[in-house]
Design a protein around this motif. Structure first.
Motif, PDB file in Angstrom:
ATOM      1  N   THR A  23       0.841  -1.190   0.000  1.00  0.00           N
ATOM      2  CA  THR A  23       0.000   0.000   0.000  1.00  0.00           C
ATOM      3  C   THR A  23       0.881   1.246   0.000  1.00  0.00           C
ATOM      4  N   VAL A  24       0.613   2.152  -0.926  1.00  0.00           N
ATOM      5  CA  VAL A  24       1.305   3.431  -0.999  1.00  0.00           C
ATOM      6  C   VAL A  24       0.290   4.518  -0.674  1.00  0.00           C
ATOM      7  N   VAL A  25       0.493   5.224   0.424  1.00  0.00           N
ATOM      8  CA  VAL A  25      -0.425   6.276   0.858  1.00  0.00           C
ATOM      9  C   VAL A  25       0.077   7.609   0.307  1.00  0.00           C
ATOM     10  N   MET A  26      -0.800   8.308  -0.388  1.00  0.00           N
ATOM     11  CA  MET A  26      -0.422   9.556  -1.039  1.00  0.00           C
ATOM     12  C   MET A  26      -0.895  10.763  -0.240  1.00  0.00           C
ATOM     13  N   ASN A  27      -0.129  11.836  -0.326  1.00  0.00           N
ATOM     14  CA  ASN A  27      -0.522  13.131   0.210  1.00  0.00           C
ATOM     15  C   ASN A  27      -0.369  14.139  -0.917  1.00  0.00           C
ATOM     16  N   GLY A  28      -1.425  14.306  -1.690  1.00  0.00           N
ATOM     17  CA  GLY A  28      -1.321  15.121  -2.892  1.00  0.00           C
ATOM     18  C   GLY A  28      -0.512  14.379  -3.944  1.00  0.00           C
ATOM     19  N   ASP A  29       0.558  15.012  -4.428  1.00  0.00           N
ATOM     20  CA  ASP A  29       1.406  14.393  -5.444  1.00  0.00           C
ATOM     21  C   ASP A  29       2.611  13.664  -4.861  1.00  0.00           C
ATOM     22  N   ARG A  30       2.753  13.650  -3.547  1.00  0.00           N
ATOM     23  CA  ARG A  30       3.923  13.003  -2.958  1.00  0.00           C
ATOM     24  C   ARG A  30       3.494  11.801  -2.113  1.00  0.00           C
ATOM     25  N   ILE A  31       4.448  10.900  -1.906  1.00  0.00           N
ATOM     26  CA  ILE A  31       4.202   9.701  -1.105  1.00  0.00           C
ATOM     27  C   ILE A  31       4.306  10.052   0.373  1.00  0.00           C
TER      28      ILE A  31
END
Length: 270
Positions: free
Chosen positions: A46-54
């Motif tokens: 799972t990769v959690v995103m915050n806008g365009d960054r990880i």
């Protein structure tokens, strides 16, 4: 306020094996699917995103966290990897026998021209050898893109004779006749070592007996060389730490299909 994209899932599978990617505005989940997973085993990243960054990424197996990294740690690891693979360079270093310098910018342009007929063929392929089963309501679209294996096999069998004839004709072409087009292509993509110092808004790929990698300019304007060897080693390590690879699809093409679930229209290739 701009509307956020809805969640959608893409699954590529044959009869027994497959991989899936589940995408939503704040996370991406990647994992394998096969007959074993249906009885309860679960392994995914799972990769959690915050806008365009990880923001963070983790891998879990049956609810147990195998590894966990913050976005800052992943970025720091990437920066360190590139820094260790990169060194200052001088254009004269690459003026040696058996050294080939390729302009990535020119190669991309040439590749786009060469692959244009292939793109036309793929459009024809999708329409002739695959069909879409779609169901939808006000909020959701589910689709299955199924490949017609019998038609694909018939095409391969039908093409064997003309391809064999074409191969025999190609063998009769004298090497001198191929020299001119090969020289023309080389002139379009190869860069003279004397011109490396004039590198501007391009990326150069170098192949020699001692080096394989890229030449570019640093933020300060100096030339730098980035070796691909540690990058490939890092890629091999990455393969061992994630639960999916191309092998999970198996022999794609035999009873294969692509499944798409979500609100986006997945049938544009049909």
């Amino acid at each position: 306020m701009e509307e956020e994209p809805d969640r959608f899932e893409v699954e590529i599978r044959n009869k027994e094996k497959g991989v899936f990617v589940d995408v939503s505005p704040d996370r991406i989940v990647l994992g394998p699917r096969n007959s074993v997973k249906k009885i309860g085993e679960d392994d995914h990243v799972t990769v959690v995103m915050n806008g365009d960054r990880i923001d963070q990424a983790h891998r879990k197996v049956d609810g147990r966290e195998v590894w966990h990294h913050t976005g800052e740690a992943l970025q720091a690891h990437l920066d360190s990897l590139l820094a260790n693979a990169t060194e200052p360079a001088d254009g004269s270093e690459f003026d040696a026998p058996d050294t080939y310098i390729i302009s990535v910018k020119r190669a991309k342009l040439l590749f786009s021209v060469v692959t244009l007929p292939f793109s036309v063929f793929m459009t024809f392929f999708w329409r002739l050898f695959a069909h879409v089963e779609k169901s939808e309501d006000e909020n959701r679209v589910d689709a299955r893109i199924i490949f017609n294996q019998s038609r694909i096999q018939h095409l391969i069998q039908s093409a064997q004779s003309p391809l064999s004839l074409l191969a025999r004709l190609a063998q009769k072409i004298p090497p001198a006749a191929l020299l001119k087009p090969m020289t023309l292509i080389a002139k379009r993509v190869l860069v003279s070592p004397q011109k490396v110092q004039n590198l501007n808004e391009d990326l150069l790929f170098v192949i020699s007996e001692e080096r394989v990698g890229f030449i570019s300019r640093s933020d300060g304007g100096d030339l730098k060389f980035t070796s691909v060897v540690p990058l490939f080693e890092a890629y091999e390590r990455l393969n061992t730490s994630v639960p999916v690879s191309l092998d999970d699809i198996g022999n794609f093409g035999t009873e294969s299909e692509i499944r798409v679930k979500g609100s986006r229209n997945p049938t544009s290739l049909a």
